[in-house]
Design a protein around this motif. Structure first.
Motif, PDB file in Angstrom:
ATOM      1  N   ASN A 197      32.500   1.590  11.827  1.00  0.00           N
ATOM      2  CA  ASN A 197      33.924   1.283  11.668  1.00  0.00           C
ATOM      3  C   ASN A 197      34.563   0.966  13.014  1.00  0.00           C
ATOM      4  OD1 ASN A 197      34.078   3.867  12.769  1.00  0.00           O
ATOM      5  ND2 ASN A 197      35.490   4.668  11.224  1.00  0.00           N
ATOM      6  N   ALA A 198      33.870   1.318  14.110  1.00  0.00           N
ATOM      7  CA  ALA A 198      34.364   0.982  15.450  1.00  0.00           C
ATOM      8  C   ALA A 198      34.298  -0.510  15.734  1.00  0.00           C
ATOM      9  CB  ALA A 198      33.567   1.741  16.517  1.00  0.00           C
ATOM     10  N   ALA A 199      33.621  -1.264  14.858  1.00  0.00           N
ATOM     11  CA  ALA A 199      33.577  -2.719  15.018  1.00  0.00           C
ATOM     12  C   ALA A 199      34.943  -3.345  14.770  1.00  0.00           C
ATOM     13  CB  ALA A 199      32.557  -3.320  14.057  1.00  0.00           C
ATOM     14  N   ALA A 200      35.777  -2.663  13.981  1.00  0.00           N
ATOM     15  CA  ALA A 200      37.082  -3.220  13.618  1.00  0.00           C
ATOM     16  C   ALA A 200      38.255  -2.440  14.194  1.00  0.00           C
ATOM     17  CB  ALA A 200      37.213  -3.275  12.095  1.00  0.00           C
ATOM     18  N   VAL A 201      38.005  -1.196  14.636  1.00  0.00           N
ATOM     19  CA  VAL A 201      39.074  -0.350  15.167  1.00  0.00           C
ATOM     20  C   VAL A 201      38.779  -0.031  16.632  1.00  0.00           C
ATOM     21  CG1 VAL A 201      40.301   1.835  14.935  1.00  0.00           C
ATOM     22  CG2 VAL A 201      39.457   0.661  12.892  1.00  0.00           C
ATOM     23  N   PRO A 202      39.630  -0.417  17.562  1.00  0.00           N
ATOM     24  CA  PRO A 202      39.364  -0.149  18.977  1.00  0.00           C
ATOM     25  C   PRO A 202      39.207   1.342  19.257  1.00  0.00           C
ATOM     26  CG  PRO A 202      41.160  -1.728  18.744  1.00  0.00           C
ATOM     27  CD  PRO A 202      40.883  -1.184  17.375  1.00  0.00           C
ATOM     28  N   ARG A 203      38.210   1.689  20.057  1.00  0.00           N
ATOM     29  CA  ARG A 203      37.958   3.071  20.451  1.00  0.00           C
ATOM     30  C   ARG A 203      37.881   3.148  21.967  1.00  0.00           C
ATOM     31  NH1 ARG A 203      39.234   5.363  15.711  1.00  0.00           N
ATOM     32  NH2 ARG A 203      37.604   5.321  14.127  1.00  0.00           N
ATOM     33  N   MET A 204      38.584   4.089  22.537  1.00  0.00           N
ATOM     34  CA  MET A 204      38.508   4.280  23.975  1.00  0.00           C
ATOM     35  C   MET A 204      37.107   4.739  24.366  1.00  0.00           C
ATOM     36  SD  MET A 204      42.196   6.028  24.885  1.00  0.00           S
ATOM     37  CE  MET A 204      41.894   5.945  26.663  1.00  0.00           C
ATOM     38  N   HIS A 205      36.609   4.207  25.467  1.00  0.00           N
ATOM     39  CA  HIS A 205      35.318   4.566  26.046  1.00  0.00           C
ATOM     40  C   HIS A 205      34.135   4.145  25.172  1.00  0.00           C
ATOM     41  CE1 HIS A 205      37.529   8.017  28.362  1.00  0.00           C
ATOM     42  NE2 HIS A 205      37.940   6.808  28.699  1.00  0.00           N
ATOM     43  N   MET A 206      34.381   3.232  24.216  1.00  0.00           N
ATOM     44  CA  MET A 206      33.304   2.774  23.338  1.00  0.00           C
ATOM     45  C   MET A 206      33.249   1.251  23.267  1.00  0.00           C
ATOM     46  SD  MET A 206      33.383   5.537  20.190  1.00  0.00           S
ATOM     47  CE  MET A 206      31.944   4.799  19.407  1.00  0.00           C
ATOM     48  N   ALA A 207      33.677   0.578  24.337  1.00  0.00           N
ATOM     49  CA  ALA A 207      33.791  -0.883  24.303  1.00  0.00           C
ATOM     50  C   ALA A 207      32.454  -1.568  24.046  1.00  0.00           C
ATOM     51  CB  ALA A 207      34.402  -1.392  25.604  1.00  0.00           C
ATOM     52  N   ALA A 208      31.404  -1.128  24.733  1.00  0.00           N
ATOM     53  CA  ALA A 208      30.101  -1.776  24.554  1.00  0.00           C
ATOM     54  C   ALA A 208      29.599  -1.594  23.130  1.00  0.00           C
ATOM     55  CB  ALA A 208      29.097  -1.215  25.556  1.00  0.00           C
TER      56      ALA A 208
END
Length: 264
Positions: free
Chosen positions: A148-159
């Motif tokens: 779900n991080a593919a669609a919702v920005p997450r801090m410290h998880m850019a890569a």
């Protein structure tokens, strides 16, 4: 008369990447319980042996194949061996993935490349090899596990987030190209799931609680259903999309996150 719904997976050969532990191991086991003949692959030979051992101990069919998905030549060789030994691959579950966390300004070139090598290049190499064979046979189903991080920005998880967004887009494009050949491709996007990958992110006992309740300082909501997913929760979604129950479903993304992305 009530019609019995069948997954239709019995006897089909299912190739699963990342099958040594976590979601991949759960997917391999779930497909095997439905009667599929599982070709379980991973770079972790010891973990793969344990995973396959548990499946066969239950009386289901599975065989271990060591595979580094970042090596296209090795992908082709292993796939040839799987089809020679087990039969034509009718199901592919792309589950292999790696995680590197940290602020963008601190991410090393090596970490960025490592994440994309597995999460994007690996998905591409395996999917391409399998798609060629499935298209020629005009039959097959592929499911790629993203996040779900593919669609919702997450801090410290850019890569990680960027890699999962790329593999999601790739899978949908592939689905469009092979639809006319009778092949379906879908995506399962889990949220926080109780795996070694998630636990590696916890630095103290507050970690699991923060996942459930949210972390406002990171602009992150919690999980409305109030629980972290189990690998089996995700595996059930993969089995559904790989099965005949989803026979008219392709190019879709099924989010399995307890509502954490608020339906996004």
């Amino acid at each position: 008369m009530t019609q019995h719904l069948s997954t239709g997976l019995a006897g089909r050969v299912a190739l699963v990447t990342g099958a040594a532990n976590g979601i991949g191991a759960a997917v391999a086991a779930a497909l095997a319980r439905e009667g599929a003949i599982v070709a379980a692959t991973d770079v972790d030979s010891d973990g793969l042996r344990d995973s396959v051992g548990k499946i066969t101990a239950e009386g289901s069919a599975a065989r271990a194949y060591r595979l580094d998905v970042t090596r296209p030549g090795e992908v082709e060789e292993v796939l040839d061996r799987v089809e020679e030994e087990l039969g034509p691959v009718g199901v592919l579950a792309n589950v292999a993935g790696v995680l590197r966390t940290g602020p963008v300004v601190d991410i090393s070139d090596a970490d960025w490349r490592a994440v994309f090598a597995v999460n994007v290049d690996g998905v591409f190499a395996v999917s391409r090899a399998v798609a060629r064979r499935m298209a020629a046979r005009r039959s097959g189903a592929m499911v790629t596990v993203t996040s779900n991080a593919a669609a919702v920005p997450r801090m410290h998880m850019a890569a990680y987030s960027a890699s999962k967004a790329a593999s999601t887009a790739f899978s949908k494009c592939l689905a469009l190209e092979v639809a006319g050949h009778g092949v379906r491709c879908n995506v399962v996007a889990p949220g926080s799931t109780d795996t070694p990958m998630l636990r590696s992110m916890f630095t103290d006992d507050y970690g699991p609680r923060a996942v459930l309740e949210g972390a406002p300082e990171q602009y992150r909501v919690g999980i409305p259903l109030g629980k972290i997913a189990s690998p089996d929760d995700v595996a059930a979604a993969v089995v559904f999309l790989a099965s005949d129950l989803a026979g008219h479903i392709t190019m879709q993304e099924l989010v399995v996150d307890g509502g954490a992305a608020l339906g996004g």
